[in-house]
Write a protein that holds these residues in place. Structure first.
Motif, mmCIF file in Angstrom:
data_model
loop_
_atom_site.group_PDB
_atom_site.id
_atom_site.type_symbol
_atom_site.label_atom_id
_atom_site.label_comp_id
_atom_site.label_asym_id
_atom_site.label_seq_id
_atom_site.Cartn_x
_atom_site.Cartn_y
_atom_site.Cartn_z
ATOM 1 N N ALA A 69 33.422 27.240 43.475
ATOM 2 C CA ALA A 69 34.718 27.630 42.913
ATOM 3 C C ALA A 69 34.548 28.762 41.904
ATOM 4 C CB ALA A 69 35.377 26.427 42.239
ATOM 5 N N ARG A 89 34.045 36.122 40.458
ATOM 6 C CA ARG A 89 35.421 35.814 40.040
ATOM 7 C C ARG A 89 36.407 36.958 40.277
ATOM 8 N NH1 ARG A 89 32.618 34.320 35.322
ATOM 9 N NH2 ARG A 89 31.695 32.284 35.673
ATOM 10 N N ASP A 91 39.696 38.561 41.392
ATOM 11 C CA ASP A 91 41.045 37.980 41.442
ATOM 12 C C ASP A 91 41.505 37.700 42.873
ATOM 13 O OD1 ASP A 91 41.381 37.712 38.800
ATOM 14 O OD2 ASP A 91 42.821 39.349 38.544
ATOM 15 N N ARG A 94 40.089 34.380 43.608
ATOM 16 C CA ARG A 94 40.713 33.283 42.858
ATOM 17 C C ARG A 94 42.158 33.021 43.295
ATOM 18 N NH1 ARG A 94 38.738 34.053 36.694
ATOM 19 N NH2 ARG A 94 39.825 36.042 36.809
ATOM 20 N N GLN A 95 42.765 34.062 43.846
ATOM 21 C CA GLN A 95 44.130 33.946 44.348
ATOM 22 C C GLN A 95 44.208 32.993 45.547
ATOM 23 O OE1 GLN A 95 46.160 36.599 42.807
ATOM 24 N NE2 GLN A 95 47.896 35.350 43.399
ATOM 25 N N LEU A 99 41.084 24.272 42.911
ATOM 26 C CA LEU A 99 40.111 23.247 42.527
ATOM 27 C C LEU A 99 40.880 22.100 41.888
ATOM 28 C CD1 LEU A 99 37.197 22.233 41.793
ATOM 29 C CD2 LEU A 99 37.434 23.527 39.682
ATOM 30 N N LEU A 120 52.219 28.683 36.508
ATOM 31 C CA LEU A 120 51.358 28.965 37.676
ATOM 32 C C LEU A 120 52.015 30.001 38.588
ATOM 33 C CD1 LEU A 120 50.159 25.338 38.311
ATOM 34 C CD2 LEU A 120 48.726 27.263 37.667
ATOM 35 N N LYS A 121 53.335 29.955 38.650
ATOM 36 C CA LYS A 121 54.056 30.939 39.470
ATOM 37 C C LYS A 121 53.724 32.349 38.967
ATOM 38 C CE LYS A 121 58.762 32.513 40.266
ATOM 39 N NZ LYS A 121 59.392 33.296 39.209
ATOM 40 N N ILE A 123 51.024 33.134 37.043
ATOM 41 C CA ILE A 123 49.577 33.364 37.157
ATOM 42 C C ILE A 123 49.225 33.849 38.557
ATOM 43 C CG2 ILE A 123 47.328 32.167 37.227
ATOM 44 C CD1 ILE A 123 48.281 30.470 34.878
ATOM 45 N N TYR A 124 49.838 33.220 39.560
ATOM 46 C CA TYR A 124 49.524 33.593 40.949
ATOM 47 C C TYR A 124 50.493 34.634 41.503
ATOM 48 C CZ TYR A 124 46.119 29.840 41.009
ATOM 49 O OH TYR A 124 45.034 29.056 40.728
#
Lengths: 342, 270
Positions: A69, A89, A91, A94-95, A99, A120-121, A123-124
């Motif tokens: 991860a 890492r 992006d 990570r997108q 985990l 989270l909306k 962040i992603y």
């Protein structure tokens, strides 16, 4: 989707003698101990696969997941997840991953779930329509609509775990790592989480790596398992084959007739295998597979039998024996060091 | 990190912190009331016993005003400790989630830090009103609209500088089992050399160039003097540039420490 080649991780830990004197001594001199958590693990996982990672506590399961991860950097070896090196890492990497750690809350304790999801909306960077649709779907399937506005710290363990799952899947990840997702949950909640994971797999086809101490999770979710012992991968294959390869013995149970006296077991009978139980009602022995017919005949001949049952060892027992090193791993069963081609 | 996410994190943290009502009032009354009472009685007796009219360029009324300013703006500069600070994240594994998110760790924590300051801003405004209406501030030390605006910029830079120092120190948690003592040492040095314990003008003259070469004075002394109208615009602008340069230095240090630390981060547990 996941390719791992000879991945290793060693941790340096400080050793301290017990007691006050040990603590004082450690002020001046600290002994360092290197602990090899993961040793040269190689594997590959494909789209839509749910792979179970099994091992005793401290065997290196979580360390392996953390490396994949991108949380920790390995000491040696290579890995790519969706074509990216996890610990760089990026992006874009990570997108696309998620985990979930059953032992460690990922959500913010003081916030209601709805606020966590909004965060989270952002962040992603999820588009509003996609976010709404996924959130609606997941809250519906997990049955947590009523709890959305309650602080995470006030939810029950089962509800919190559902929120964790929901949070982890909001951005529709292509690779999902689940570290003991059902730990501490009651049977109903465990079942609900398992059903949900299966349903999610059907619809999104992600690659999933799951660790669990509950055999029920592994049996229900995974066709394929990896067994890790003291950091080494000692088995990579189907759950069914574990039985064929490692269940070298069977159990024979003879139910005795109540009207007859219980005879002593002859030396010959005892030599057949391990006697697990012997009382007025039954005799239970564990014998090598090949000896089952002979042993059954002998038992019927010597004992006043009312009935005789032959059982396979259950999967939990077999795996427990592998993990506790009571089952030998034949050299030919060790996983190939090269991961299979994707 | 997008500005939108930054603002959202800030706002969430602010709402979260404002929901702790008891903590808000306790912090306000104890943090302000007690600190102010201590310095008031201490300096009153020092002026009385020494028989001096002026210490470090302040008379008693001026000194009390200086402390009022420092204690008030100190609330906006000092890091408000809260659950989920950087070292706690490292020790308890909370950092894991930020390493998995496609968002930077530092901006996330700084946004949280700023959000955590919102209760302090409310307290600042409440006490500023009390001071303005009920306390006797000497006319030459009363903030003008210009000095208030200049002070706002000085406080913002002081806040960033203080946070960057705090961040770099908290990151030592990657190696050390405890950063508490470092934290205490930081506060001791920052408050002594930054003008929180005593005004810097109280120090001997030979020490002043040294104090001015260090970043600590920008924490409390500089913004307090700007607020009290003791700093000319040119000196203010120069001060801000130097303070921002220190921010750059600390940001680079923090970045280096982060890179090395995260390389050997164990993520807690095997």
């Amino acid at each position: 989707m996941i390719q791992v080649h000879k991945l290793s991780k060693a941790f340096t830990v400080h050793k301290k003698d017990p007691g006050l004197l040990g603590s004082v001594r450690s002020l001046f001199r600290r002994e360092q101990v290197v602990k090899q958590a993961v040793r040269e693990v190689s594997l590959s996982i494909e789209e839509g696969e749910i792979v179970g990672l099994i091992g005793a506590n401290g065997a290196g399961k979580t360390t392996l997941i953390k490396m994949l991860a991108g949380i920790i950097v390995p000491s040696a070896g290579e890995a790519t997840v969706l074509g990216h090196v996890p610990w760089k890492r990026d992006d874009r990497f990570r997108q696309q991953i998620a985990l979930i750690m059953g032992q460690k809350a990922q959500l913010w304790w003081d916030l209601p779930a709805a606020d966590c999801f909004l965060l989270l909306k952002e962040i992603y960077r999820l588009p509003e329509a996609q976010y709404r649709e996924t959130l609606d779907y997941l809250t519906e399937v997990l049955g947590v609509r009523e709890q959305l506005n309650i602080q995470i710290r006030r939810l029950s363990l089962g509800e919190r775990m559902k929120m964790e799952l929901l949070a982890a899947l909001l951005h529709s990840p292509r690779v999902v790592f689940l570290d003991e997702p059902t730990i501490g949950l009651d049977l109903t909640a465990q079942r609900a989480i398992r059903e949900f994971i299966l349903q999610y797999r059907e619809q999104h086809r992600p690659a999933m790596l799951v660790t669990s101490h509950y055999m029920e999770d592994i049996q229900r979710l995974c066709e394929r398992i990896l067994i890790i012992r003291e950091g080494e991968l000692i088995y990579d294959g189907s759950l069914r084959q574990v039985m064929e390869k490692f269940a070298t013995h069977k159990r024979i149970t003879v139910h005795l007739r109540p009207d007859k006296p219980v005879p002593e077991l002859s030396a010959e009978l005892r030599a057949l295998g391990e006697v697990l139980q012997r009382d007025a009602e039954l005799v239970k022995v564990e014998v090598p597979r090949a000896d089952v017919p002979a042993a059954s005949a002998k038992l019927l001949q010597e004992l006043p039998a009312a009935d005789l049952v032959i059982d396979e060892l259950d999967i939990g027992t077999v795996i427990e024996r592998i993990l506790s090193q009571r089952a030998e791993v034949p050299a030919s069963e060790l996983p190939a060091s090269e991961p299979s081609a994707s | 990190m997008s500005p939108r996410l930054f603002l959202q994190v800030l706002s969430l943290e602010a709402r979260n912190r404002l929901s702790y009502r008891a903590e808000f009032w306790l912090n306000a009354l104890v943090g302000f009331g007690v600190e102010f009472a201590v310095v008031y009685f201490l300096w009153s007796s020092m002026f009385r016993e020494s028989g001096k009219q002026e210490i470090g360029g302040f008379d008693l009324q001026g000194m009390v005003t200086y402390y009022l300013a420092v204690i008030l703006l100190g609330k906006l500069v000092r890091t408000q400790r809260f659950e989920g600070g950087v070292s706690t994240d490292i020790y308890e594994g909370g950092l894991n989630r930020y390493l998995v998110f496609p968002a930077g760790y530092f901006p996330f924590k700084y946004a949280q830090h700023l959000g955590g300051l919102v209760p302090a801003v409310v307290q600042f405004l409440l006490f500023a009103l009390v001071v303005a209406f009920f306390l006797d501030v000497p006319p030459e030390l009363r903030p003008s609209p210009t000095s208030a605006l200049m002070a706002l910029a000085a406080i913002a830079v002081a806040n960033l500088l203080y946070y960057l120092l705090d961040y770099a120190i908290q990151l030592v948690a990657f190696w050390a089992d405890n950063v508490w003592s470092l934290d205490v040492a930081k506060w001791f040095v920052a408050s002594l050399l930054g003008g929180f314990m005593v005004p810097l003008s109280v120090f001997p003259a030979w020490l002043v160039p040294w104090l001015e070469a260090l970043p600590f004075r920008f924490f409390f002394d500089f913004p307090a003097r700007v607020l009290l109208g003791q700093i000319e615009p040119a000196e203010w602008a120069r001060g801000l540039v130097v303070a921002l340069a220190w921010c750059g230095v600390l940001a680079l240090v923090g970045r280096g420490v982060w890179r090395r630390g995260v390389e050997q981060y164990a993520g807690v547990g095997i």
